[in-house]
Design an enzyme around this catalytic site. Structure first.
Site, PDB file in Angstrom:
ATOM      1  N   LYS A  22      -0.317   0.920 -16.197  1.00 18.79           N
ATOM      2  CA  LYS A  22      -1.543   0.262 -15.706  1.00 18.79           C
ATOM      3  C   LYS A  22      -2.582   1.297 -15.290  1.00 18.79           C
ATOM      4  CE  LYS A  22      -1.670  -1.321 -11.262  1.00 18.79           C
ATOM      5  NZ  LYS A  22      -2.801  -0.805 -10.478  1.00 18.79           N
ATOM      6  N   ASN A  23      -2.166   2.272 -14.467  1.00 21.44           N
ATOM      7  CA  ASN A  23      -3.142   3.190 -13.889  1.00 21.44           C
ATOM      8  C   ASN A  23      -3.620   4.257 -14.862  1.00 21.44           C
ATOM      9  OD1 ASN A  23      -3.052   1.703 -11.605  1.00 21.44           O
ATOM     10  ND2 ASN A  23      -1.744   3.108 -10.446  1.00 21.44           N
ATOM     11  N   ARG A  93      -9.942  -3.176  -7.495  1.00 13.35           N
ATOM     12  CA  ARG A  93     -10.708  -2.033  -7.002  1.00 13.35           C
ATOM     13  C   ARG A  93     -11.012  -1.026  -8.092  1.00 13.35           C
ATOM     14  NH1 ARG A  93     -10.964  -0.576  -2.040  1.00 13.35           N
ATOM     15  NH2 ARG A  93     -11.091   1.544  -2.803  1.00 13.35           N
ATOM     16  N   CYS A 117      -8.725  -3.813   1.250  1.00 16.10           N
ATOM     17  CA  CYS A 117      -7.638  -4.271   0.407  1.00 16.10           C
ATOM     18  C   CYS A 117      -6.359  -4.273   1.214  1.00 16.10           C
ATOM     19  CB  CYS A 117      -7.529  -3.440  -0.867  1.00 16.10           C
ATOM     20  SG  CYS A 117      -6.476  -2.026  -0.754  1.00 16.10           S
ATOM     21  N   ARG A 122      -9.347   2.173   2.076  1.00 12.60           N
ATOM     22  CA  ARG A 122      -9.625   2.691   0.736  1.00 12.60           C
ATOM     23  C   ARG A 122     -11.110   2.810   0.407  1.00 12.60           C
ATOM     24  NH1 ARG A 122      -5.797  -0.017  -3.600  1.00 12.60           N
ATOM     25  NH2 ARG A 122      -6.181   1.921  -4.712  1.00 12.60           N
ATOM     26  N   ASP A 306       3.245   4.499  -4.679  1.00  6.93           N
ATOM     27  CA  ASP A 306       3.454   3.249  -5.413  1.00  6.93           C
ATOM     28  C   ASP A 306       4.935   2.907  -5.585  1.00  6.93           C
ATOM     29  OD1 ASP A 306       0.749   2.974  -5.584  1.00  6.93           O
ATOM     30  OD2 ASP A 306       0.576   3.645  -7.652  1.00  6.93           O
ATOM     31  N   ILE A 329      -0.205   8.499   2.308  1.00 11.57           N
ATOM     32  CA  ILE A 329      -1.403   8.255   1.482  1.00 11.57           C
ATOM     33  C   ILE A 329      -2.252   7.102   2.026  1.00 11.57           C
ATOM     34  CG2 ILE A 329      -2.276   7.865  -0.877  1.00 11.57           C
ATOM     35  CD1 ILE A 329      -0.567  10.389  -0.771  1.00 11.57           C
ATOM     36  N   ARG A 399      -0.371  -8.427 -11.805  1.00  9.41           N
ATOM     37  CA  ARG A 399      -1.400  -7.387 -11.919  1.00  9.41           C
ATOM     38  C   ARG A 399      -0.826  -6.112 -12.526  1.00  9.41           C
ATOM     39  NH1 ARG A 399      -3.749  -5.481  -6.888  1.00  9.41           N
ATOM     40  NH2 ARG A 399      -4.490  -4.036  -8.466  1.00  9.41           N
TER      41      ARG A 399
HETATM   42  N1  EPU Z   1      -9.750   8.238  -0.299  1.00  5.79           N
HETATM   43  C1  EPU Z   1     -10.849   8.331   0.520  1.00  5.79           C
HETATM   44  N2  EPU Z   1     -12.083   8.280  -0.061  1.00  5.79           N
HETATM   45  C2  EPU Z   1     -12.256   8.110  -1.397  1.00  5.79           C
HETATM   46  C3  EPU Z   1     -11.120   8.002  -2.232  1.00  5.79           C
HETATM   47  C4  EPU Z   1      -9.874   8.070  -1.648  1.00  5.79           C
HETATM   48  O1  EPU Z   1     -10.731   8.490   1.741  1.00  5.79           O
HETATM   49  O2  EPU Z   1     -13.393   8.054  -1.870  1.00  5.79           O
HETATM   50  C5  EPU Z   1      -8.398   8.294   0.290  1.00  5.79           C
HETATM   51  C6  EPU Z   1      -7.664   6.957   0.159  1.00  5.79           C
HETATM   52  O3  EPU Z   1      -8.003   6.052   1.178  1.00  5.79           O
HETATM   53  C7  EPU Z   1      -6.227   7.410   0.198  1.00  5.79           C
HETATM   54  C8  EPU Z   1      -6.269   8.755  -0.536  1.00  5.79           C
HETATM   55  O4  EPU Z   1      -7.631   9.190  -0.464  1.00  5.79           O
HETATM   56  O5  EPU Z   1      -5.845   7.618   1.528  1.00  5.79           O
HETATM   57  C9  EPU Z   1      -5.826   8.761  -1.977  1.00  5.79           C
HETATM   58  O6  EPU Z   1      -6.386   7.652  -2.645  1.00  5.79           O
HETATM   59  P1  EPU Z   1      -6.757   7.675  -4.190  1.00  5.79           P
HETATM   60  O7  EPU Z   1      -8.232   7.745  -4.324  1.00  5.79           O
HETATM   61  O8  EPU Z   1      -5.941   8.699  -4.899  1.00  5.79           O
HETATM   62  O9  EPU Z   1      -6.282   6.223  -4.641  1.00  5.79           O
HETATM   63  P2  EPU Z   1      -6.935   5.378  -5.800  1.00  5.79           P
HETATM   64  O10 EPU Z   1      -7.482   6.281  -6.828  1.00  5.79           O
HETATM   65  O11 EPU Z   1      -7.833   4.344  -5.218  1.00  5.79           O
HETATM   66  C10 EPU Z   1      -4.813   5.236  -7.316  1.00  5.79           C
HETATM   67  C11 EPU Z   1      -3.971   4.148  -7.901  1.00  5.79           C
HETATM   68  C12 EPU Z   1      -3.170   3.479  -6.791  1.00  5.79           C
HETATM   69  C13 EPU Z   1      -2.301   4.553  -6.144  1.00  5.79           C
HETATM   70  C14 EPU Z   1      -3.172   5.704  -5.623  1.00  5.79           C
HETATM   71  C15 EPU Z   1      -2.382   6.860  -5.048  1.00  5.79           C
HETATM   72  C16 EPU Z   1      -5.282   3.474  -9.802  1.00  5.79           C
HETATM   73  C17 EPU Z   1      -6.087   2.423 -10.455  1.00  5.79           C
HETATM   74  N3  EPU Z   1      -4.835   3.194  -8.572  1.00  5.79           N
HETATM   75  O12 EPU Z   1      -5.668   4.616  -6.360  1.00  5.79           O
HETATM   76  O13 EPU Z   1      -2.345   2.501  -7.412  1.00  5.79           O
HETATM   77  O14 EPU Z   1      -1.588   3.994  -5.064  1.00  5.79           O
HETATM   78  O15 EPU Z   1      -3.982   6.212  -6.704  1.00  5.79           O
HETATM   79  O16 EPU Z   1      -1.520   7.377  -5.997  1.00  5.79           O
HETATM   80  O17 EPU Z   1      -5.030   4.515 -10.385  1.00  5.79           O
HETATM   81  C18 EPU Z   1      -1.043   0.550  -7.540  1.00  5.79           C
HETATM   82  O18 EPU Z   1      -0.934   0.743  -8.756  1.00  5.79           O
HETATM   83  O19 EPU Z   1      -0.344  -0.306  -6.923  1.00  5.79           O
HETATM   84  C19 EPU Z   1      -1.999   1.345  -6.771  1.00  5.79           C
HETATM   85  C20 EPU Z   1      -2.435   0.977  -5.571  1.00  5.79           C
END
Ligand code: EPU
Length: 420
Positions: A22-23, A93, A117, A122, A306, A329, A399
């Site tokens: 998915k990701n 998201r 969320c 996030r 995850d 995280i 999802r």
């Molecule tokens: N963060 C910030 N500001 C930002 C972006 C991130 O503070 O602008 C923080 C987040 O709150 C978190 C950390 O940085 O504490 C890391 O978050 P990240 O941005 O890596 O998460 P994401 O890109 O929103 C993706 C996956 C998630 C997975 C996380 C961590 C996708 C579509 N989603 O989310 O997947 O948990 O990386 O590996 O790639 C899932 O599949 O169930 C899922 C939630």
């Protein structure tokens, strides 16, 4: 709405095949916006989230086709609308992934802010700050980010305080068509980011540093449509491995990448499971008692957040063992705990740690799915539990897990999906 009814306590035997990630699929689909022509994506999982992002691209004017064999085509020649609506973004998201490619190719975009969320606040501030450094003017109004490139998108040095997965992907997609060089320091190293880098390179992008935390992108003036494949889902793989650990049995998981799960495989071996790694398969056997292990979630190659809920279900089943699970995280990713307690677990949450005392097993009950991975942990507990477990609100599972009930039935689980 559907529920899953699982009659647990049956060991699992046989083979299971893993779908595309998915990701990884989500950023690859978003990346098709970067170039006109007909893109072909293979191994795209059939999920609610991949359907949502397809609808988002269609709302921009792209032409998307999906076939049952996981082949998706996208033609993004005629993009007429540059707004990602709240209605679509609020359900997923990752819709924010269209921001980078739209700005790179069209110089403007309007994307709804994702809002809260189930697993934490996030924010997307890293994405926005990095885009501003690249010459994007941002205005936040009425719940939307209005983004316009001032002149030309410019390469820039970017540093992420925390290696954000979608942040790295968004900036990569913006940088490939920017003028000059973008250096992303503390970039996310997740395999899904590597999959996107490969696709962008095939499209003609100049990127160095794949799979490292330092990515150098030299902008090019145009990209071409390509034929790319989505990597296998490491989280789906891990979920089935843990399920066999919990329910017992002997299962070979095919079409996966064992090298994408270094931390999980280490933990499962320490927990007493036999793990045999092939090139694209993993055999898991449980032939002794489960041992408790401590887990800290970390960016890749650390233990994935995850899979935190799923390993917690396994640790709750040891015979009196004590396991500390620390979530670094996301600040609110323990929604599964209250539901696991209903199935007989003994877990105490203290801030970002969960202290899990094994109770030897679960007993079936009615529980509610709260987010995608929390739901997966309930399925794992239900497969191991004595008696029948009913899991409501399983749209969360849809999802991210392609044909979950069918795949589990194929390895001997008694799982039925029915209306609530
Ligand atoms: N963060 C910030 N500001 C930002 C972006 C991130 O503070 O602008 C923080 C987040 O709150 C978190 C950390 O940085 O504490 C890391 O978050 P990240 O941005 O890596 O998460 P994401 O890109 O929103 C993706 C996956 C998630 C997975 C996380 C961590 C996708 C579509 N989603 O989310 O997947 O948990 O990386 O590996 O790639 C899932 O599949 O169930 C899922 C939630």
């Amino acid at each position: 709405m559907d529920k899953l009814v699982i009659e647990g306590g049956r060991p699992l035997f046989g083979e299971i095949s893993i779908s595309g990630a998915k990701n990884a699929a989500l950023p690859l689909i978003a990346a098709t916006l970067l170039a006109p022509g007909l893109h072909t994506l293979r191994n795209v999982p059939n999920l609610r989230d991949t359907r949502t992002i397809s609808r988002l691209l269609e709302s921009f004017g792209a032409c998307v086709t999906s076939a049952a064999d996981g082949v998706m085509t996208v033609n993004a020649d005629n993009i007429t609308n540059l707004e990602a609506s709240y209605e679509l973004v609020k359900t997923m998201r990752a819709s924010v992934l269209v921001l980078g490619p739209l700005l790179a190719r069209f110089g403007r975009a309007r994307v709804s802010l994702p809002g809260g969320c189930a697993i934490g606040a996030r924010p997307i501030d890293f994405h926005l700050q990095a885009l501003q450094k690249m010459g994007v003017r941002l205005e936040l109004a009425a719940g939307y980010v209005d983004a316009v490139v001032d002149g030309t998108l410019q390469g820039a040095p970017i540093f992420f305080d925390i290696p954000s997965v979608t942040g790295t992907e968004n900036i990569l997609m913006a940088a490939v068509l920017a003028k000059g060089t973008t250096i992303i320091k503390n970039a996310a190293r997740e395999p899904e980011v590597g999959n996107l880098v490969e696709m962008l390179q095939a499209m003609g992008a100049d990127i160095e540093g794949k799979d490292s935390d330092l990515l150098t992108v030299r902008g090019v003036s145009r990209l071409k449509a390509v034929d790319s494949s989505v990597i296998p889902d490491r989280i789906e793989t891990g979920t089935y491995l843990i399920a066999v650990g919990a329910a017992g049995g002997d299962v070979t998981v095919n079409n996966c990448r064992p090298n994408h799960l270094p931390s999980l495989l280490h933990k499962l071996r320490s927990a007493g499971l036999t793990i045999e790694e092939g090139d694209t398969s993993i055999r898991v056997v449980r032939n002794g008692p489960l041992k408790s292990v401590d887990v800290q979630t970390r960016p890749y190659p650390g233990f994935p957040t995850d899979l935190q809920a799923q390993i917690m279900a396994l640790m709750a089943m040891t015979d009196g063992g004590l396991s500390v699970i620390h979530e670094t995280i996301f600040e609110n990713r323990f929604m599964h705990v209250a539901e696991l307690l209903r199935l007989g677990a003994n877990i105490r949450v203290d801030g970002r740690s969960a202290i899990v005392k094994g109770t030897g097993g679960f007993t079936g009950a009615k529980v509610m799915a709260t987010d995608l991975r929390a739901s997966a942990s309930l399925v794992i507990a239900a497969l191991a539990a004595k008696g029948v477990t009913e899991i409501s609100r399983i749209y969360h599972l849809e999802r991210g897990y392609d044909n979950l009930a069918g795949k589990l039935r194929a390895i001997g689980a008694r799982v039925q999906q029915m209306p609530e």
